[in-house]
Design a protein around this motif. Structure first.
Motif, PDB file in Angstrom:
ATOM      1  N   THR A  16       0.912  -1.270   0.220  1.00  0.00           N
ATOM      2  CA  THR A  16       0.167   0.117   0.096  1.00  0.00           C
ATOM      3  C   THR A  16       0.966   1.298   0.108  1.00  0.00           C
ATOM      4  N   THR A  17       2.365   1.196  -0.205  1.00  0.00           N
ATOM      5  CA  THR A  17       2.824   2.493   0.112  1.00  0.00           C
ATOM      6  C   THR A  17       4.017   2.380  -1.161  1.00  0.00           C
ATOM      7  N   VAL A  18       4.313   3.728  -1.391  1.00  0.00           N
ATOM      8  CA  VAL A  18       5.189   3.636  -2.678  1.00  0.00           C
ATOM      9  C   VAL A  18       6.467   4.599  -2.243  1.00  0.00           C
ATOM     10  N   VAL A  19       7.562   4.124  -2.525  1.00  0.00           N
ATOM     11  CA  VAL A  19       8.812   5.109  -2.137  1.00  0.00           C
ATOM     12  C   VAL A  19       8.851   6.320  -3.055  1.00  0.00           C
ATOM     13  N   ILE A  20       9.194   7.454  -2.822  1.00  0.00           N
ATOM     14  CA  ILE A  20       9.184   8.641  -3.584  1.00  0.00           C
ATOM     15  C   ILE A  20      10.578   9.283  -3.266  1.00  0.00           C
ATOM     16  N   LYS A  21      11.503   9.283  -4.259  1.00  0.00           N
ATOM     17  CA  LYS A  21      12.791   9.886  -4.192  1.00  0.00           C
ATOM     18  C   LYS A  21      12.841  11.158  -4.268  1.00  0.00           C
ATOM     19  N   ILE A  22      13.254  12.180  -3.302  1.00  0.00           N
ATOM     20  CA  ILE A  22      13.414  13.522  -3.508  1.00  0.00           C
ATOM     21  C   ILE A  22      14.863  14.184  -3.589  1.00  0.00           C
ATOM     22  N   LYS A  23      14.846  15.467  -3.926  1.00  0.00           N
ATOM     23  CA  LYS A  23      16.243  15.985  -4.156  1.00  0.00           C
ATOM     24  C   LYS A  23      16.869  15.900  -2.865  1.00  0.00           C
ATOM     25  N   ASP A  24      16.467  16.474  -1.691  1.00  0.00           N
ATOM     26  CA  ASP A  24      16.933  16.588  -0.408  1.00  0.00           C
ATOM     27  C   ASP A  24      16.462  15.961   0.577  1.00  0.00           C
ATOM     28  N   GLY A  25      17.044  15.243   1.390  1.00  0.00           N
ATOM     29  CA  GLY A  25      16.622  14.198   2.423  1.00  0.00           C
ATOM     30  C   GLY A  25      16.189  12.725   2.413  1.00  0.00           C
ATOM     31  N   ASP A  26      15.586  12.243   3.217  1.00  0.00           N
ATOM     32  CA  ASP A  26      15.278  10.960   3.111  1.00  0.00           C
ATOM     33  C   ASP A  26      14.009  10.570   2.064  1.00  0.00           C
ATOM     34  N   PRO A  27      14.040   9.628   1.473  1.00  0.00           N
ATOM     35  CA  PRO A  27      12.834   9.068   0.512  1.00  0.00           C
ATOM     36  C   PRO A  27      11.601   9.313   1.421  1.00  0.00           C
ATOM     37  N   LEU A  28      10.448   9.640   0.906  1.00  0.00           N
ATOM     38  CA  LEU A  28       9.030   9.436   1.245  1.00  0.00           C
ATOM     39  C   LEU A  28       8.443   8.190   1.072  1.00  0.00           C
ATOM     40  N   LEU A  29       7.526   7.868   2.112  1.00  0.00           N
ATOM     41  CA  LEU A  29       6.826   6.794   2.009  1.00  0.00           C
ATOM     42  C   LEU A  29       5.088   7.327   1.868  1.00  0.00           C
ATOM     43  N   VAL A  30       4.779   7.172   0.688  1.00  0.00           N
ATOM     44  CA  VAL A  30       3.351   7.713   0.290  1.00  0.00           C
ATOM     45  C   VAL A  30       2.393   6.547  -0.056  1.00  0.00           C
ATOM     46  N   SER A  31       1.148   6.655   0.162  1.00  0.00           N
ATOM     47  CA  SER A  31       0.208   5.468   0.093  1.00  0.00           C
ATOM     48  C   SER A  31      -0.053   5.480  -1.505  1.00  0.00           C
ATOM     49  N   LYS A  32      -0.128   4.278  -1.886  1.00  0.00           N
ATOM     50  CA  LYS A  32      -0.645   3.987  -3.321  1.00  0.00           C
ATOM     51  C   LYS A  32      -1.778   4.518  -3.617  1.00  0.00           C
ATOM     52  N   GLN A  33      -2.665   4.506  -2.929  1.00  0.00           N
ATOM     53  CA  GLN A  33      -4.165   5.008  -3.071  1.00  0.00           C
ATOM     54  C   GLN A  33      -3.988   6.526  -3.512  1.00  0.00           C
ATOM     55  N   ARG A  34      -3.297   7.370  -2.579  1.00  0.00           N
ATOM     56  CA  ARG A  34      -3.168   8.685  -2.834  1.00  0.00           C
ATOM     57  C   ARG A  34      -2.542   8.868  -4.080  1.00  0.00           C
ATOM     58  N   LEU A  35      -1.541   8.346  -4.743  1.00  0.00           N
ATOM     59  CA  LEU A  35      -0.887   8.625  -5.872  1.00  0.00           C
ATOM     60  C   LEU A  35      -1.685   7.829  -6.908  1.00  0.00           C
ATOM     61  N   THR A  36      -2.267   6.939  -7.007  1.00  0.00           N
ATOM     62  CA  THR A  36      -3.029   6.359  -8.216  1.00  0.00           C
ATOM     63  C   THR A  36      -4.433   6.552  -8.453  1.00  0.00           C
ATOM     64  N   SER A  37      -5.090   7.339  -7.425  1.00  0.00           N
ATOM     65  CA  SER A  37      -6.738   7.617  -7.666  1.00  0.00           C
ATOM     66  C   SER A  37      -7.038   8.510  -8.490  1.00  0.00           C
ATOM     67  N   ASP A  38      -6.084   9.689  -9.014  1.00  0.00           N
ATOM     68  CA  ASP A  38      -6.529  10.622  -9.851  1.00  0.00           C
ATOM     69  C   ASP A  38      -5.526  10.667 -11.063  1.00  0.00           C
ATOM     70  N   SER A  39      -4.261   9.789 -11.164  1.00  0.00           N
ATOM     71  CA  SER A  39      -3.446   9.773 -12.009  1.00  0.00           C
ATOM     72  C   SER A  39      -3.289   8.689 -12.893  1.00  0.00           C
ATOM     73  N   ARG A  40      -3.619   8.581 -14.207  1.00  0.00           N
ATOM     74  CA  ARG A  40      -3.038   7.531 -15.014  1.00  0.00           C
ATOM     75  C   ARG A  40      -1.888   7.219 -15.174  1.00  0.00           C
ATOM     76  N   ILE A  41      -0.827   8.302 -15.105  1.00  0.00           N
ATOM     77  CA  ILE A  41       0.541   7.755 -15.151  1.00  0.00           C
ATOM     78  C   ILE A  41       0.964   7.034 -13.787  1.00  0.00           C
ATOM     79  N   PHE A  42       0.620   7.407 -12.751  1.00  0.00           N
ATOM     80  CA  PHE A  42       1.148   6.792 -11.581  1.00  0.00           C
ATOM     81  C   PHE A  42       0.276   5.529 -11.479  1.00  0.00           C
ATOM     82  N   ARG A  43      -0.904   5.171 -11.927  1.00  0.00           N
ATOM     83  CA  ARG A  43      -1.437   4.003 -11.906  1.00  0.00           C
ATOM     84  C   ARG A  43      -0.544   2.981 -12.982  1.00  0.00           C
ATOM     85  N   ASN A  44      -0.210   3.605 -14.099  1.00  0.00           N
ATOM     86  CA  ASN A  44       0.532   2.871 -15.027  1.00  0.00           C
ATOM     87  C   ASN A  44       2.172   2.288 -14.287  1.00  0.00           C
ATOM     88  N   LEU A  45       2.670   3.399 -13.833  1.00  0.00           N
ATOM     89  CA  LEU A  45       4.048   3.047 -13.139  1.00  0.00           C
ATOM     90  C   LEU A  45       3.719   2.234 -11.995  1.00  0.00           C
TER      91      LEU A  45
END
Length: 513
Positions: A16-45
């Motif tokens: 249920t979580t996806v790792v988001i790599k960011i420019k500065d700092g530790d990666p972020l753990l983000v809910s898969k639902q948050r990313l995919t609910s409104d984004s076709r690109i995130f759903r595909n990835l």
């Protein structure tokens, strides 16, 4: 039990979580639902390509954090100006359509309220970026439509202080933003000529794109100073001397043509002959009929062309070849210097019309919308700065059910300083047969409006707006002259008349050609 439960929690977290790599700092753990609910690109990835990590280090950490928060809240809200570009870019890249639309609304809200030069500069830069990066013209069109009637001379002077830094199309956009304020561009040229030895490419482009006849008419002294300065450049090339000679000769011819046209315009008082227009609407059944009507001078603007298209497409849908021939022929008519100046159509007007036609259940509505969008993207046929939309202030009944007077407040850009009492404007006398411009001073007595001779019936077109709320609560607005909504939207009833408007063609008084 403890080990089994830990493994279950770990498995759920991984699913249920996806790792988001960011420019500065530790990666972020983000809910898969948050990313995919409104984004076709995130759903595909995530769902199709099984990405467990997504690299967003191309964006600033602050912008990514804000973007993820917005996805959680489902609301853009108020954001800082410096966050807008990256948030909008992520909305476009990851195809979060509601956020992209919210970004457009946020930008349009800023545009509608802007007064300060530094905010105008920010807005222009963002609209330019969207135009260049995404080929999204809507924001720049909205900016020009909102600002061009206003005095932007201070902002333009600062932005164009060094033409070397601007692209040619940026110069074009600045000219449109300049509206009818010609002096600022003459002064921009003088400023950019300081310590120059020859005429630069950017200055040549500016000169080509300016309405020099207007500049000479309105401020001959400043106009002559610019051309004297250019002629006296120490190392000006023969090619540029010839270029300047051709420009000045062309300007003289244009001024003569303008005088003839303006003189002809003041002799005409009829804005609309109702019987002739009804006959025109009823007899136009093909695209070729519309072209013939334009060539025969029965149609004087793209507003009327669009009005007739609504009739033609209802009678019979043209094929692709007919549509393309129609567009090409219109382009040729509008750009041929031998033809009379035809009024372009406002892009905002087309947006309102397209949105309304989209509610139609008629089979041919999609084809009509395709054509309307083609026309909107064609700068030879449309404009966002050459028309002034004027809403009727009030009307006076002259004879019950027979004759009325419509009052409009409007200061023509060619009026100059006005010292008369009351407001600049005009009155239209509306009878059963014609809609006519009142030119006699007696018609304006005790109305609070006074008339200037520069006002021309030839440059006016009247249209109405009506609106209704659908059962779903959506507001639908229609624009036009004849009641096309009755045949295109037969399932929608209870239309409420909103108002009459005049679209006034001020192209001759705009500094941009």
């Amino acid at each position: 039990y403890y080990i089994t439960n830990n493994l279950r929690r770990k498995t759920v977290m991984e699913e249920t979580t996806v790792v988001i790599k960011i420019k500065d700092g530790d990666p972020l753990l983000v809910s898969k639902q948050r990313l995919t609910s409104d984004s076709r690109i995130f759903r595909n990835l995530i769902d199709e390509c099984n990405f467990e990590e997504i690299d967003m280090s191309d964006f600033s950490t602050a912008a990514v954090t804000l973007f993820l928060t917005i996805l959680e809240d489902k609301n853009l809200g108020e954001i800082r100006d410096d966050m807008f570009r990256e948030v909008h870019k992520m909305a476009v890249v990851f195809e979060v359509m509601w956020l992209k639309n919210d970004c457009h609304r946020w930008l349009r809200s800023k545009i509608s309220l802007v007064t300060e030069d530094h905010v105008k500069s920010f807005l222009f830069d963002e609209c330019w970026y969207m135009l260049q990066k995404w080929e999204d013209r809507n924001a720049m069109d909205a900016l020009i439509s909102c600002l061009s009637p206003k005095n932007n001379s201070s902002f333009i002077s600062k932005y164009m202080s060094d033409l070397r830094k601007l692209e040619l199309k940026q110069i074009d956009m600045m000219l449109k933003l300049g509206g009818g304020y010609y002096d600022v561009f003459l002064n921009v040229m003088l400023y950019n000529l300081v310590r120059k030895k020859d005429l630069s490419e950017k200055l040549q482009h500016l000169l080509r794109k300016m309405n020099l006849a207007l500049c000479c008419e309105q401020n001959e002294e400043l106009y002559l100073e610019v051309f004297d300065t250019i002629s006296n450049l120490s190392e000006i090339s023969n090619a540029n001397l010839k270029f300047i000679h051709n420009l000045t000769s062309g300007t003289i011819r244009e001024m003569s043509s303008r005088r003839r046209k303006l003189k002809q315009g003041t002799t005409r008082t009829v804005v609309r002959d109702w019987k002739k227009y009804n006959d025109l609407v009823n007899t136009c059944k093909t695209l070729n009929d519309i072209i013939e009507s334009v060539n025969e001078d029965r149609v004087k603007s793209m507003f009327e062309v669009i009005d007739l298209l609504l009739k033609v497409y209802h009678v019979k849908t043209p094929n692709e070849e007919e549509r393309q021939t129609f567009i090409t022929t219109l382009e040729n008519i509008f750009t041929d210097p031998g033809n009379k100046m035809l009024q372009k159509i406002s892009k905002e007007y087309l947006d309102i019309l397209t949105d309304a036609v989209d509610y139609s259940n008629l089979e041919q509505s999609d084809q009509l919308i395709t054509l309307l969008n083609e026309i909107k993207s064609n700068d030879k046929l449309t404009t966002c700065h050459q028309n002034v939309i004027i809403k009727r202030d009030k009307y006076i009944t002259v004879t019950e059910d027979k004759e009325w007077k419509d009052l409009y407040t409007f200061k023509h850009p060619g009026t100059g300083t006005c010292t008369e009492t009351g407001k600049c404007g005009f009155i239209l006398s509306d009878g059963k047969i014609t809609l006519e411009l009142c030119t006699n001073s007696e018609d304006y007595t005790d109305t609070g409006v006074h008339f200037h001779d520069i006002i021309s019936a030839h440059d006016m077109l009247m249209y109405y707006t009506s609106s209704v709320h659908t059962a779903a609560g959506n507001k639908v607005t229609v624009v036009g002259v004849w009641k096309w909504e009755e045949i295109w939207l037969p399932d929608i009833t209870d239309w409420e008349f909103a108002e009459r408007h005049i679209t006034y063609n001020v192209a001759d008084y705009m500094v941009a050609k």
